[in-house]
Design a protein around this motif. Structure first.
Motif, PDB file in Angstrom:
ATOM      1  N   ASP A   4      17.865  25.393  34.994  1.00 30.26           N
ATOM      2  CA  ASP A   4      18.920  25.690  34.022  1.00 30.26           C
ATOM      3  C   ASP A   4      20.142  24.833  34.343  1.00 30.26           C
ATOM      4  O   ASP A   4      21.115  25.289  34.936  1.00 30.26           O
ATOM      5  CB  ASP A   4      19.262  27.172  34.071  1.00 30.26           C
ATOM      6  N   SER A   5      20.049  23.558  33.941  1.00 34.33           N
ATOM      7  CA  SER A   5      21.111  22.601  34.252  1.00 34.33           C
ATOM      8  C   SER A   5      21.252  21.605  33.112  1.00 34.33           C
ATOM      9  O   SER A   5      20.260  21.244  32.481  1.00 34.33           O
ATOM     10  CB  SER A   5      20.778  21.852  35.543  1.00 34.33           C
ATOM     11  N   PRO A   6      22.461  21.144  32.842  1.00 32.57           N
ATOM     12  CA  PRO A   6      22.651  20.130  31.791  1.00 32.57           C
ATOM     13  C   PRO A   6      22.084  18.770  32.178  1.00 32.57           C
ATOM     14  O   PRO A   6      22.016  17.865  31.347  1.00 32.57           O
ATOM     15  CB  PRO A   6      24.173  20.066  31.625  1.00 32.57           C
ATOM     16  N   THR A   7      21.675  18.604  33.450  1.00 36.16           N
ATOM     17  CA  THR A   7      21.121  17.314  33.886  1.00 36.16           C
ATOM     18  C   THR A   7      19.596  17.318  33.954  1.00 36.16           C
ATOM     19  O   THR A   7      18.995  16.293  34.295  1.00 36.16           O
ATOM     20  CB  THR A   7      21.673  16.935  35.273  1.00 36.16           C
ATOM     21  N   THR A   8      18.950  18.424  33.637  1.00 35.66           N
ATOM     22  CA  THR A   8      17.483  18.486  33.642  1.00 35.66           C
ATOM     23  C   THR A   8      16.925  17.542  32.579  1.00 35.66           C
ATOM     24  O   THR A   8      17.470  17.446  31.479  1.00 35.66           O
ATOM     25  CB  THR A   8      17.009  19.925  33.371  1.00 35.66           C
ATOM     26  N   LEU A   9      15.837  16.859  32.909  1.00 32.18           N
ATOM     27  CA  LEU A   9      15.275  15.841  32.018  1.00 32.18           C
ATOM     28  C   LEU A   9      13.824  16.151  31.675  1.00 32.18           C
ATOM     29  O   LEU A   9      13.061  16.639  32.514  1.00 32.18           O
ATOM     30  CB  LEU A   9      15.333  14.462  32.681  1.00 32.18           C
ATOM     31  N   HIS A  10      13.457  15.838  30.433  1.00 33.01           N
ATOM     32  CA  HIS A  10      12.042  15.892  30.025  1.00 33.01           C
ATOM     33  C   HIS A  10      11.789  14.742  29.067  1.00 33.01           C
ATOM     34  O   HIS A  10      12.408  14.657  28.000  1.00 33.01           O
ATOM     35  CB  HIS A  10      11.694  17.207  29.326  1.00 33.01           C
TER      36      HIS A  10
END
Length: 504
Positions: free
Chosen positions: A36-42
């Protein structure tokens, strides 16, 4: 020799839980397993999603991942709280894929041992063709017999409303396609592009009978939006737009009745033109509402947009030099703040035009009524006993269209006549600028809510038969949006030249 680090406790259990949730479409579990982070990537073939919010939204709309099994798993341990997992997958439909995940452990979390995915990249075998984008595709589907034409080397995605010799017009409807005759000749616009050296790459998807702005075909699915992953492509020229945005074709030939070129162009960062009413032949085109239907096209560059215009448009008898562009604050104010900012910043020296169409909502409703009446006149006889073959959204529009009386249509026509006179007077020799659509591409869940706001903007050109060019701009959050330039009927070439100058 470097000693291999042991796999941290609980990591593989969390990895298996993620895979199980993916195969069962357990959205809650997937959300919990993604950091739960604004920097998580997919990242995948559809594009890059940044932040938990975007990734979680995609979980709710994907309908599950293709069924597969893990055939190899490799873990590279970084430290006791971080590891990289690379897994080879084998799909039930055939072929192998690759999944790379960066995992991190939060010692405070209890669920799944504290492990969460902080970055992921997924690759799967590319389909032979994407049936959401194309109805039929070739390499090419139809060749040009001209080797040195103005458009030699260009490829065209033809919206499934235009006749292509040897194929039926499908109109985005399986039931219509089933009974449609095979065309014996090309539509006039298709023939002109072929004569100029372009080839037809394929016939691209549209929404049913082109009666929508979202691109969400209920039968074939929505073409992806590669410029705004997880968001709708815009319609009804959605297939050609996506084909061009993906580089699968260089020209998207479509139509624009209420915004069906301008909206997908804005949502997917393309150049697009809705031509003056009647400027380009509609011979061989399945109509929706003949009083508003126009031919249009989309490209990735202003140069090619203008080159297509040189082929399809009549010569301008008396070009009017563009001295000033007039930004219309009242219309800019109808857009969301991020789009309004992008449009205003794209034209910092534009002269404001204080025009506030007080009856714009009445005009929009009259446009909807007039379009509906004509749509039922065009297709009602066939649809009368087949409305249940349509997707829910388009069916609702045709059910409304069936109820429009001749008296209501005449009343709408009178309102539109007055509106047309006011719009033409305001436009005069000016070039007006305002947003192509009211928002960036929304998610499918939010698409219905923005339709009316966008129609307030797009109906102006439709009512007055004006040419309109959509130029791509970027919002402060780097999402595509559209700047719309409109001018008097017949000034299509002036607008294309202006778009080219602005792009330089």
């Amino acid at each position: 020799m470097t000693e291999l680090k042991p796999v941290p406790h609980g990591l593989l259990q969390a990895f298996r839980a993620y895979e199980s949730a993916l195969m069962s479409d357990d959205v809650a579990a997937l959300d919990a397993l993604v950091a739960d982070s604004p920097t998580t990537l997919h990242g995948d073939a559809a594009g890059l999603l940044i932040g938990h919010e975007q990734i979680a939204a995609s979980h709710g709309t994907r309908g599950g991942a293709p069924k597969r099994r893990i055939v190899q798993t490799h873990v590279q341990v970084i430290d006791e709280d971080h590891a990289l997992i690379v897994a080879v997958t084998e799909l039930d439909r055939g072929g192998r894929g690759l999944q790379t995940q960066l995992w991190a452990r939060d010692p405070v979390r209890i669920e799944y041992g504290g492990w969460q995915v902080t970055a992921a990249h997924v690759s799967v075998p590319a389909p032979a063709f994407d049936s959401r984008i194309w109805r039929v595709v070739g390499d090419p589907l139809v060749s040009s017999h001209t080797a040195d034409g103005a458009l030699s080397g260009e490829t065209v995605a033809v919206k499934d409303l235009f006749a292509v010799a040897g194929f039926a017009v499908g109109a985005g409807s399986p039931s219509w396609l089933e009974q449609a005759p095979v065309a014996s000749s090309h539509a006039a616009a298709v023939a002109s592009l072929l004569d100029a050296g372009a080839s037809v790459r394929g016939i691209a998807r549209t929404e049913e009978f082109a009666y929508s702005l979202s691109g969400l075909n209920a039968h074939y699915g929505a073409p992806p939006n590669p410029k705004a992953p997880g968001r709708i492509p815009g319609g009804s020229s959605s297939g050609p737009a996506t084909a061009v945005a993906l580089g699968q074709a260089s020209i998207g030939l479509g139509t624009d009745t209420g915004g069906s070129i301008r909206v997908p162009a804005a949502y997917q960062g393309l150049y697009g033109i809705r031509t003056s009413h009647g400027a380009v032949s509609r011979e061989g085109l399945l109509p929706l509402a003949k009083a508003f239907d126009t031919v249009g096209w989309m490209t990735r560059s202003a140069f090619l947009l203008q080159a297509v215009g040189d082929v399809l448009l009549p010569e301008s008898p008396a070009p009017v030099p563009v001295e000033e562009i007039h930004l219309v604050p009242s219309l800019v104010g109808l857009a969301a703040e991020d789009v309004a900012t992008a449009v205003s910043e794209a034209l910092p020296e534009a002269k404001p035009l204080e025009w506030d169409p007080a009856r714009l909502d009445e005009w929009r409703q009259a446009f909807i009524t007039g379009q509906a009446y004509q749509a039922w006149q065009a297709h009602g006889a066939w649809l009368e006993t087949r409305l249940d073959t349509l997707g829910e959204a388009v069916r609702g529009r045709f059910e409304m269209a069936r109820t429009v009386t001749r008296a209501q249509a005449d009343e709408a026509r009178a309102v539109l006549s007055q509106a047309r006179a006011e719009i033409l007077e305001v436009v005069g020799d000016r070039v007006l600028a305002y947003p192509s659509a009211s928002t960036v591409a929304p998610t499918a869940a939010d698409a219905v809510g923005v339709r009316d706001d966008t129609l307030r903007l797009t109906c102006i050109a439709g009512i007055a038969g004006l040419p309109a060019v959509s130029i791509p701009v970027r919002t402060p959050t780097n999402l595509p949006a559209g700047l719309c330039l409109v001018a008097a009927p017949g000034r299509d070439r002036d607008l294309l030249a202006l778009a080219q100058r602005l792009a330089e």
